[in-house]
Scaffold this active site. Structure first.
Site, PDB file in Angstrom:
ATOM      1  N   GLY B  31       0.792  -1.231   0.000  1.00 15.17           N
ATOM      2  CA  GLY B  31       0.000   0.000   0.000  1.00 15.17           C
ATOM      3  C   GLY B  31       0.822   1.276   0.000  1.00 15.17           C
ATOM      4  O   GLY B  31       0.284   2.356  -0.223  1.00 15.17           O
ATOM      5  N   CYS B 240     -27.988  -8.434 -16.109  1.00 14.47           N
ATOM      6  CA  CYS B 240     -27.460  -8.176 -17.443  1.00 14.47           C
ATOM      7  C   CYS B 240     -28.481  -8.614 -18.484  1.00 14.47           C
ATOM      8  O   CYS B 240     -28.992  -9.731 -18.430  1.00 14.47           O
ATOM      9  CB  CYS B 240     -26.150  -8.937 -17.641  1.00 14.47           C
ATOM     10  SG  CYS B 240     -25.558  -8.910 -19.352  1.00 14.47           S
ATOM     11  N   CYS B 243     -26.756 -11.767 -20.598  1.00 11.80           N
ATOM     12  CA  CYS B 243     -26.443 -13.075 -20.010  1.00 11.80           C
ATOM     13  C   CYS B 243     -27.219 -13.338 -18.730  1.00 11.80           C
ATOM     14  O   CYS B 243     -27.111 -14.425 -18.166  1.00 11.80           O
ATOM     15  CB  CYS B 243     -24.935 -13.207 -19.764  1.00 11.80           C
ATOM     16  SG  CYS B 243     -24.358 -12.318 -18.305  1.00 11.80           S
ATOM     17  N   CYS B 265     -23.259  -6.499 -18.922  1.00  9.74           N
ATOM     18  CA  CYS B 265     -22.016  -6.677 -18.163  1.00  9.74           C
ATOM     19  C   CYS B 265     -20.920  -5.750 -18.692  1.00  9.74           C
ATOM     20  O   CYS B 265     -20.709  -5.657 -19.898  1.00  9.74           O
ATOM     21  CB  CYS B 265     -21.494  -8.104 -18.297  1.00  9.74           C
ATOM     22  SG  CYS B 265     -22.440  -9.332 -17.405  1.00  9.74           S
ATOM     23  N   CYS B 271     -19.267 -11.902 -19.646  1.00  8.68           N
ATOM     24  CA  CYS B 271     -20.577 -11.995 -20.285  1.00  8.68           C
ATOM     25  C   CYS B 271     -20.556 -13.050 -21.397  1.00  8.68           C
ATOM     26  O   CYS B 271     -21.447 -13.889 -21.505  1.00  8.68           O
ATOM     27  CB  CYS B 271     -20.952 -10.622 -20.842  1.00  8.68           C
ATOM     28  SG  CYS B 271     -22.696 -10.430 -21.237  1.00  8.68           S
TER      29      CYS B 271
END
Lengths: 373, 288, 199
Positions: B31, B240, B243, B265, B271
């Site tokens: 980080g 979606c 899909c 998506c 997808c």
């Protein structure tokens, strides 16, 4: 019907083909040669070399041609090429006192040893468009210099050196031979930055940005009372100390413009009043750039002289972080890239906030809530 | 003329060494933003130069590279970067998440869970999570050194006071390994939970700002929040349309000028894989 | 003018450096995992295969290197490093980017190396310790970033007080040194975040 974004690869190729076509323009017009660019657009070449940090007239001309005359794009091309070059070391400091001078002016003294030399300058031209340049031009041969050997051979000491003899200006800082010269292309810039790194940053910095900052100091945003001690343009020798041979070997001659600003300093508890310096140096004939650089260099020395740091030009982090036009243009122009994922998140948030706002309003005014739905 | 000649994966070896050293320190200090001498790349700053430098420093001939922008392999900048590495490193490329060993991304984390052998390289525009609260690097560096993150909490709390909840929807700050507050890059906060205990190594490159940082595999990554206002993942209101996925991040597609919308998506590979497996949404035929 | 493609010659050294780096990166990202480093020829004793390969991959003009007595006393090692990497060799432990230690059991105290600063904890030494073995020594139990649950490593030839020293190093976080442990052509890493205990 939803058409998924496909065929991007074809689109990119076609766009590049179209770009090449537009770059060439009307095929019945003769194509520009790199020689034409470097000879006839020489100040553009100088700027690309300076801000591209790459002294190569031919590559700079190529970059300008490839960039269709967009100088920031050309600077970017030069930088990207430069980044792949190996770094052999650091040259010896160039001796601008030994410059073969083509132009040299001082605003601080009427007459100076070696004289004032106007040289090739736009100064004192009347900015009237010249129709005779629309066709082919055959300018007169330049006036020959007086064959007075005395002026030719006359030494041309730097004006700041003349002031220095009397101790009226702070001494030029003595370089520590052993200390490495900072290079912000090899080490990330940290704050506070030393003057070597500041000057490197300014030398690579955008001319327009530095011009505006320098201008702002003249208008009172970090006033430094500047005088042009001297501007000189000409050729200097670049030498490199090769460890193997043990002495400095000449690498060649480059054209540079040097500007030394002389600034007022009222003195402090420990220092007597004296003039101070702002320094600018650029490749080729880049007067506006080296003057702006010298103004900003002096403004950035505010801490050193105990000046109040109040103005943008004195703010080292602000100036050094935003001076680079290749960085700036990249980040500004990246807004053209798709951001629809972030935007979708923001869209969702705005809708939610508006719904909550309408609900809150509706508690007070049911009619408004209906209208919102 | 000095004819330009370029090395494998474009960067010269000296530059790669410098970046590699920065990557190792970044992994050792999760980080923390390691300064590095970012080079001028042949693409503009802000267009992925940090990610490209990190990818160029780690990529080898055995790698399979996937590049996505906004979750999609087909966006122009993703194509451009993929082609750059095909050309300069000759590596194999793929659009299938599970086949990739190195994935360079802008603004998304793939939906398919990442695996141990993978490296996810993020393109980062502004690496400093505190930058918009404090513009000075000298100040923010100090705050990280002292782990003094009060300013960030104040900002998030002001959101709550004003809006009733945190009004940050992307680039949502996280705390890594209980020490450094980190900007996850402008990914939607929907993706934040995927960073926690992720089996893949996550590397972040910010070219213009000259910083590299990292999250090692299996490291705790916590989205900043408050006990009474816990972090909430953004929820889409529809599945979606292609899909039928209900658990993926969706793009809103404007289909006409009368307010018509559909949601699909954002991760195109996810997808397509689902549709290949027989999943269908309400408008599977909408795809032209 | 050459195009990028025509000029991208895949030198063996370039590929070896990439491969070595990836093994070191994987080792650092997954403390306790043992990675195999591609063999290199010509490294002078007592420099181990793996240490030499890491030197070629990460050392250069910008990285001051310190060496312990067995390595420092070998003119061949210094000459090899200078010729192949150009790294400056320094006598001051606190100034080095990398430390090469041939005898890990006699390594100087970690706190005598560069530990970084609170503002720049990355400016710290990476120690490359040549251990007797990475698989046949007493078991160390590892946890922390990069490790799912716990991992174990059996390093032989570490200082007596290694666990204590490493704990003290970890307590300095985010400052501290990072360790690369090598034996033959193997490498494992113990970055400053790893919690190390005796089994």
């Amino acid at each position: 019907m939803y058409v998924a974004v496909k065929g991007g690869e074809r689109a990119i190729e076609n766009a590049h083909r179209l770009l090449a076509h537009e770059r060439r323009g009307d095929a019945s017009v003769p194509e520009l040669s790199l020689k034409q660019i470097s000879e006839q657009l020489s100040l553009a070449v100088d700027r690309v070399m300076t801000e591209g940090s790459l002294y190569d007239r031919e590559l700079a001309a190529l970059a300008i041609k490839q960039a269709r005359g967009d100088l920031i794009e050309a600077i970017f091309l030069a930088r990207a090429f430069r980044a792949t070059l190996p770094r052999f070391g650091t040259s010896e400091p160039v001796e601008t006192g030994a410059m073969q001078v083509r132009r040299r002016i001082s605003a601080t003294f009427k007459d100076i040893p070696g004289g004032q030399i106007l040289g090739p300058t736009f100064d004192y031209t009347h900015r009237l468009l010249d129709p005779s340049l629309a066709g082919t031009s055959a300018p007169e041969a330049p006036a020959a210099a007086d064959s007075d050997a005395a002026t030719d051979a006359a030494p041309m000491p730097r004006v700041t050196d003349i002031l220095g003899h009397d101790g009226l200006i702070e001494p030029s800082p003595v370089a520590d031979e052993g200390a490495p010269v900072g290079d912000l292309t090899r080490e990330p810039l940290n704050f506070p930055a030393d003057r070597d790194l500041r000057l490197q940053n300014l030398a690579r910095g955008d001319e327009g940005f530095l011009l505006a900052l320098g201008y702002s100091t003249q208008r009172g945003y970090g006033r430094t009372h500047p005088f042009v001690g001297e501007i000189r343009l000409g050729e200097v020798e670049v030498e490199f100390l090769a460890e193997e041979v043990g002495f400095a070997v000449p690498l060649g001659r480059i054209t540079v413009t040097e500007c030394q600003m002389v600034n007022q300093f009222k003195g402090s508890a420990s220092e007597p009043p004296c003039f101070t310096r702002g320094y600018g140096l650029a490749f080729g004939q880049s007067e506006r750039k080296s003057m702006s650089m010298a103004l900003v260099d002096r403004a950035l020395r505010a801490r050193e002289f105990g000046d109040d740091v109040k103005a943008p030009a004195q703010d080292e982090e602000f100036v050094l972080s935003h001076s680079d036009n290749v960085q700036a243009t990249g980040f500004v122009e990246h807004l053209k890239l798709p951001h629809y994922v972030d935007f979708q998140s923001e869209l969702g948030l705005i809708r939610k906030l508006r719904r909550e706002f309408a609900e809150a309003q509706g508690e007070r005014d049911p009619q408004l809530q209906e209208a919102a739905e | 003329m000095n004819a330009p000649a370029y090395n494998f994966a474009y960067l010269d070896e000296q530059t790669k060494r410098m970046i590699r050293r920065a990557i190792l320190k970044a992994i050792a200090i999760p980080g923390y933003q390691v300064p590095f001498a970012s080079r001028e790349m042949p693409m503009p700053y802000g267009w992925g130069t940090g990610g490209v430098q990190v990818t160029a420093a780690i990529l080898g001939p055995d790698d399979t590279l996937k590049v996505i922008d906004q979750g999609s392999d087909d966006t122009t900048n993703a194509i451009s970067i993929r082609k750059f590495f095909e050309k300069t490193a000759g590596v194999a490329t793929t659009t299938t998440t599970s086949e990739a060993t190195v994935i360079q991304t802008r603004h998304r984390i793939p939906e398919a869970p990442l695996q141990e052998h993978q490296v996810l390289v993020y393109q980062v525009p502004i690496p400093e999570p505190l930058r918009f609260l404090e513009p000075r690097e000298t100040e923010t560096r100090r705050m990280h050194a002292l782990a003094e993150y009060g300013l960030m909490h104040v900002k998030l709390y002001e959101d709550i006071a004003h809006h009733g909840h945190i009004a940050t929807s992307y680039a949502y700050p996280v705390k890594v390994n209980a020490r450094y507050v980190m900007d996850p890059s402008p990914t939607p906060k929907f993706d934040n939970p995927k960073m926690d205990d992720c089996p893949a190594l996550q590397l972040f490159g910010a070219g213009r700002e000259k910083r590299i940082y990292a999250v090692p595999p299996h490291t705790t990554v916590v989205s900043l929040d408050f006990e009474d206002h816990p972090f909430e993942r953004y929820r889409h209101e529809a599945p979606c349309a292609l899909c039928g996925a209900t658990d993926s991040y969706l793009d809103e597609v404007v289909i006409d000028d009368r307010g018509g919308r559909m949601f699909v998506c954002s991760d195109t590979d996810h997808c397509e894989t689902r549709r290949a497996d027989g999943h269908r949404g309400v408008q599977p035929e909408a795809l032209a | 003018m050459q195009s990028v493609q025509e000029a991208s010659s895949i030198g063996a050294a370039v590929i070896a450096a990439q491969s070595t780096f990836r093994r070191v990166m994987d080792a650092t990202a997954r403390p306790g995992s043992i990675e195999v480093i591609p063999e290199i020829a010509g490294a002078p004793a007592p420099l181990s295969q793996a240490a030499a390969a890491i030197a070629l991959t990460l050392f250069d003009h910008d990285t001051p290197v310190w060496m312990d007595a067995p390595l420092a006393s070998s003119e061949a090692v210094a000459a090899w490093l200078r010729f192949n990497t150009g790294c400056p060799i320094v006598a001051d432990q606190a100034q080095c980017t990398f430390a090469l230690v041939a005898d890990a059991s006699a390594a100087p105290p970690f706190e005598s190396f560069a530990l970084g600063t609170p503002d720049y904890p990355d400016r710290s030494t990476t120690l490359i310790l040549q251990a007797a073995t990475l698989t046949g020594g007493p078991e160390l139990v590892l946890s922390g970033p990069g490790i799912r649950g716990t991992a174990s490593l059996r390093v032989g030839g570490l200082p007596e007080d290694f666990v204590m020293q490493h704990a003290a190093n970890r307590a300095l976080f985010p400052r501290g040194v990072d360790l690369l442990l090598v034996a033959d052509n193997h490498v494992a890493a113990l970055p400053r975040t790893t919690i190390v205990t005796r089994a």
